[in-house]
Design a protein around this motif. Structure first.
Motif, mmCIF file in Angstrom:
data_model
loop_
_atom_site.group_PDB
_atom_site.id
_atom_site.type_symbol
_atom_site.label_atom_id
_atom_site.label_comp_id
_atom_site.label_asym_id
_atom_site.label_seq_id
_atom_site.Cartn_x
_atom_site.Cartn_y
_atom_site.Cartn_z
ATOM 1 N N PRO A 544 0.823 -1.037 -0.096
ATOM 2 C CA PRO A 544 -0.029 -0.010 -0.019
ATOM 3 C C PRO A 544 0.892 1.241 -0.058
ATOM 4 N N SER A 545 2.124 1.139 0.286
ATOM 5 C CA SER A 545 2.905 2.436 0.393
ATOM 6 C C SER A 545 3.110 3.099 -1.176
ATOM 7 N N HIS A 546 2.830 2.088 -2.052
ATOM 8 C CA HIS A 546 2.627 2.660 -3.473
ATOM 9 C C HIS A 546 1.960 3.978 -3.597
ATOM 10 N N LEU A 547 0.826 3.996 -2.907
ATOM 11 C CA LEU A 547 -0.366 4.727 -2.861
ATOM 12 C C LEU A 547 0.159 6.454 -2.997
ATOM 13 N N GLY A 548 1.446 6.427 -2.324
ATOM 14 C CA GLY A 548 1.896 7.822 -2.111
ATOM 15 C C GLY A 548 2.168 8.258 -3.460
ATOM 16 N N MET A 549 2.500 7.494 -4.421
ATOM 17 C CA MET A 549 2.702 8.073 -5.712
ATOM 18 C C MET A 549 1.722 8.898 -5.993
ATOM 19 N N ILE A 550 0.437 8.526 -6.085
ATOM 20 C CA ILE A 550 -0.788 8.980 -6.631
ATOM 21 C C ILE A 550 -1.797 9.871 -5.785
ATOM 22 N N ALA A 551 -1.708 9.801 -4.551
ATOM 23 C CA ALA A 551 -2.550 10.297 -3.775
ATOM 24 C C ALA A 551 -1.870 11.503 -2.892
ATOM 25 N N LEU A 552 -2.905 12.311 -2.214
ATOM 26 C CA LEU A 552 -2.132 13.372 -1.481
ATOM 27 C C LEU A 552 -3.213 13.449 -0.254
ATOM 28 N N GLU A 553 -2.543 13.737 0.647
ATOM 29 C CA GLU A 553 -3.211 13.938 1.903
ATOM 30 C C GLU A 553 -4.142 14.996 2.103
ATOM 31 N N GLU A 554 -5.111 15.056 2.966
ATOM 32 C CA GLU A 554 -5.990 16.369 2.948
ATOM 33 C C GLU A 554 -5.265 17.720 3.631
ATOM 34 N N ASP A 555 -5.318 18.820 3.082
ATOM 35 C CA ASP A 555 -4.854 20.118 3.944
ATOM 36 C C ASP A 555 -5.825 20.459 4.692
ATOM 37 N N LYS A 556 -5.666 19.955 6.119
ATOM 38 C CA LYS A 556 -6.642 20.173 6.955
ATOM 39 C C LYS A 556 -7.246 21.616 7.234
ATOM 40 N N GLN A 557 -6.233 22.626 6.788
ATOM 41 C CA GLN A 557 -6.564 24.144 6.922
ATOM 42 C C GLN A 557 -7.705 24.527 6.086
ATOM 43 N N MET A 558 -7.923 23.475 5.070
ATOM 44 C CA MET A 558 -8.896 24.017 4.041
ATOM 45 C C MET A 558 -10.205 23.315 4.006
ATOM 46 N N ARG A 559 -10.709 22.913 5.295
ATOM 47 C CA ARG A 559 -11.969 22.181 5.468
ATOM 48 C C ARG A 559 -13.222 23.247 5.765
ATOM 49 N N PRO A 560 -13.913 23.294 4.563
ATOM 50 C CA PRO A 560 -15.165 24.113 4.696
ATOM 51 C C PRO A 560 -16.097 23.262 5.238
ATOM 52 N N PRO A 561 -17.335 23.798 5.915
ATOM 53 C CA PRO A 561 -18.547 22.885 6.378
ATOM 54 C C PRO A 561 -19.089 22.186 4.947
ATOM 55 N N LEU A 562 -19.642 21.149 5.394
ATOM 56 C CA LEU A 562 -20.263 20.374 4.376
ATOM 57 C C LEU A 562 -21.391 20.713 3.597
ATOM 58 N N ARG A 563 -22.253 21.310 4.471
ATOM 59 C CA ARG A 563 -23.509 21.655 3.886
ATOM 60 C C ARG A 563 -23.731 23.111 3.700
ATOM 61 N N ARG A 564 -24.515 23.330 2.309
ATOM 62 C CA ARG A 564 -24.671 24.757 2.057
ATOM 63 C C ARG A 564 -25.726 25.194 2.949
ATOM 64 N N SER A 565 -25.425 26.657 3.060
ATOM 65 C CA SER A 565 -26.651 27.500 3.913
ATOM 66 C C SER A 565 -27.028 28.514 3.232
ATOM 67 N N ALA A 566 -28.014 29.246 3.558
ATOM 68 C CA ALA A 566 -28.681 30.220 2.721
ATOM 69 C C ALA A 566 -27.925 31.557 2.886
ATOM 70 N N SER A 567 -27.125 31.337 4.055
ATOM 71 C CA SER A 567 -26.507 32.721 4.602
ATOM 72 C C SER A 567 -24.957 33.025 3.754
ATOM 73 N N TRP A 568 -24.583 31.939 3.023
ATOM 74 C CA TRP A 568 -23.252 31.907 2.493
ATOM 75 C C TRP A 568 -23.515 32.883 1.371
ATOM 76 N N THR A 569 -22.507 33.611 1.158
ATOM 77 C CA THR A 569 -22.409 34.308 -0.068
ATOM 78 C C THR A 569 -21.563 33.637 -1.265
ATOM 79 N N PHE A 570 -21.974 34.001 -2.375
ATOM 80 C CA PHE A 570 -21.580 33.129 -3.494
ATOM 81 C C PHE A 570 -20.628 33.789 -4.305
#
Ligand code: GLC
Length: 570
Positions: A544-570
């Motif tokens: 499974p260490s081969h996976l590193g060639m083709i996969a990238l870990e999540e950048d944890k600082q970049m996590r938005p909420p999962l659900r959209r909401s009416a108050s978000w600006t577009f």
């Protein structure tokens, strides 16, 4: 329609570069950013690590980090897995320490893959799309950029990087040729869909001929080629620890040219990339025009790879800044507007329409009546996926395998979303995997819709080819996604299905039918990416260490909420 030929100086293309000076340049770059880093680590591992950390350290995409502990904890965890390419035994035979003797199909697959190798002036430069001489060749006798990716990964995993390096350098040379369709000149950064080696027996010379879409059926644009090229360059670098290739001025320039094409400012209101139909693996009219998931996921992965590989010199710096901004906007857009699960589906079903201004909930003015009936049965209570396309008043609810798997590998999907995609695959196994992995998209379009959407394409009739056909090549992407989400048993199940038939059926390109029971109507046999996809899957499952060639870990600082909401600006 003319093709472009390249008559190259053979000594120019595979010149070896002094790796040591290039490597020290990079180390200086990275170590200066990580002042507290322990110095007694193995040099090779450091060199490889530095490539992943570079992406994670950048401002904006990741806000500056506060402590050394943070730095260390954010190192790509794939690095800690034990595999090292340097430990490999022989290059000509597949490694035996993982015991693939238990899988006789592996030996058959390696033999078959080696027969597909294409040589240019004595050096391997790629693999032919299919070795099937019973069907009309069309362009299956060419080296396709997208088709070569699983071959390249198989060779890298087997400790044979040379063919990958040659391929990257050759296609880079092709990129620099003037590309024209009739009187229209294509963008400088466009990478070819495919190329072939022409032998002139009289003059005893070899020439490369490339196709940038000007010979392709339907004149489709290979938008994915440039992205795969960048992704492969990072896989090569990660696997070999050889940073000198990516550091070459011509590779840096090649990347910048590709990026210029997709980061340029225009009339866009979305961060996704607007494309014509047939711009990717599905290279025929199939209603994937607009903002297809396959391209968006590859775009995201290629941007993250470029961020790792680009030098922050005078020319690179500006690109790095633009990439960081785009990644932010793209992940927000995709995670919110392309994501569909039970709750989201129910919300869309109840949407109001004709909402004006930034307070709109139904931002794209999707009309609930346009929801196809199948989606209500298909959607499990647990699970979700990125839908095929989102645009003004348009949601293409079809499932596309490649885009969703790449979204997991690139960490475009959050960990929750990645798990939900896996849940969906498990609960819709019959539909998405069936008897022969895996459905390229689901469901098929038929009747009137097929006539309108495909233009009555006889190759893409329902449950065939790109229209709900089953493509063995997709197995490697599923396997990688399964390993990344910690669910290798799902991949194992799919691989075992493939092993029942693929080799016996002589490695078909695709299967037809609702559960993929029949060898495809016009499927080529000895299709190289079916062979290589199987090899990559088995090798990844074994190590499974081969996976590193083709996969990238999540950048944890970049996590938005999962659900959209009416108050978000577009
Ligand atoms: C078909 C596929 C395309 C592939 C080519 C060569 O056209 O749709 O994705 O690259 O064959 O195998």
């Amino acid at each position: 329609m003319s093709s472009h030929s390249v008559d190259e100086n053979p000594t120019e293309c595979v010149k070896s570069v002094d790796a040591s000076c290039s490597v020290s340049e990079n180390d200086a770059y990275d170590f200066s950013r990580l002042p507290d880093r322990p110095r007694n680590l193995n040099m090779d591992r450091d060199r490889q690590r530095s490539f992943d950390e570079r992406s994670l350290d950048l401002p904006c995409f990741s806000p500056p980090m506060s402590s050394r502990a943070d730095n260390i904890s954010r190192i790509d965890h794939f690095e800690s897995l034990p595999f090292s390419p340097a430990l490999r035994s022989g290059f000509d035979t597949p490694r035996s320490q993982f015991g693939h003797e238990g899988y006789p199909m592996m030996t058959e697959a390696w033999d078959a893959l080696r027969r597909t190798m294409v040589y240019f002036r004595g050096k391997p430069v790629g693999t032919i799309a299919a070795l099937d001489s019973s069907e009309e060749k069309v362009n299956y006798d060419q080296v396709f950029v997208r088709d070569f990716v699983p071959s390249a990964l198989a060779f890298l995993m087997n400790g044979e990087p040379e063919i990958v390096k040659n391929f990257l350098l050759k296609t880079l040379r092709l990129q620099s040729w003037e590309k024209k369709i009739d009187r229209f000149q294509l963008g400088e950064g466009v990478m070819p869909a495919s190329f072939k080696v022409m032998h002139d027996p009289v003059k005893n010379t070899e020439t490369l001929i490339a196709d940038f879409g000007e010979s392709a059926i339907g004149r489709v644009a290979p938008v994915d080629s440039g992205f795969w090229w960048i992704i492969l360059l990072r896989a090569y670098t990660k696997s070999t620890g050889d940073t000198s290739l990516a550091d070459k001025p011509e590779c840096q320039k090649g990347m910048r040219l590709i990026l210029s094409l997709c980061l340029s400012e225009g009339f866009d209101t979305f961060p996704t990339l607007l494309c014509a139909d047939g711009c990717c693996m599905i290279d025929r009219r199939m209603g994937v025009y607009g903002y297809p998931i396959e391209i968006q996921a590859l775009f995201f992965l290629a941007l993250r790879c470029a961020l790792i590989l680009l030098k922050q010199d005078a020319e690179g710096k500006e690109f790095v800044e633009r990439i960081v901004k785009r990644l932010h906007a793209l992940s927000y857009h995709m995670r919110n507007y392309f994501w569909l699960d039970f709750k989201q589906l129910n919300d869309i079903y109840r949407y109001k329409t004709e909402e004006y201004s930034h307070t709109a909930v139904n931002k794209f003015n999707v009309i609930p009546d346009s929801l196809p009936e199948w989606i209500f049965d298909f959607m499990p209570t647990h699970g979700g996926y990125f839908i095929g396309n989102v645009g003004p008043s348009k949601m293409d609810f079809r499932w596309f395998c490649l885009g969703n798997c790449v979204a997991i590998l690139a960490s475009l999907a959050t960990p929750e979303q990645s798990n939900a995609i896996m849940d969906l695959i498990e609960s819709r196994w019959e539909e998405l995997v069936g008897e022969m992995p895996l459905k390229v998209c689901y469901p098929a379009i038929e009747s009137h819709e097929w006539r309108i959407v495909t233009g009555c394409d006889p190759k893409n009739t329902r449950w065939s080819y790109h229209n709900g056909g089953s493509w063995p090549v997709l197995l490697w992407l599923l396997t990688a996604a399964c390993i990344k989400t910690g669910r290798p048993h799902i991949a194992k199940r799919a691989i075992e299905l493939i092993e029942l038939r693929l080799c016996r059926d002589n490695w078909p390109e695709y299967y037809d039918g609702k559960v993929g029971r029949y060898i495809g109507k016009q499927a080529r046999k000895q299709q190289t990416w079916s062979i290589a996809g199987y090899l990559v899957s088995r090798m990844m499952l074994e190590d499974p260490s081969h996976l590193g060639m083709i996969a990238l870990e999540e950048d944890k600082q970049m996590r938005p909420p999962l659900r959209r909401s009416a108050s978000w600006t577009f």
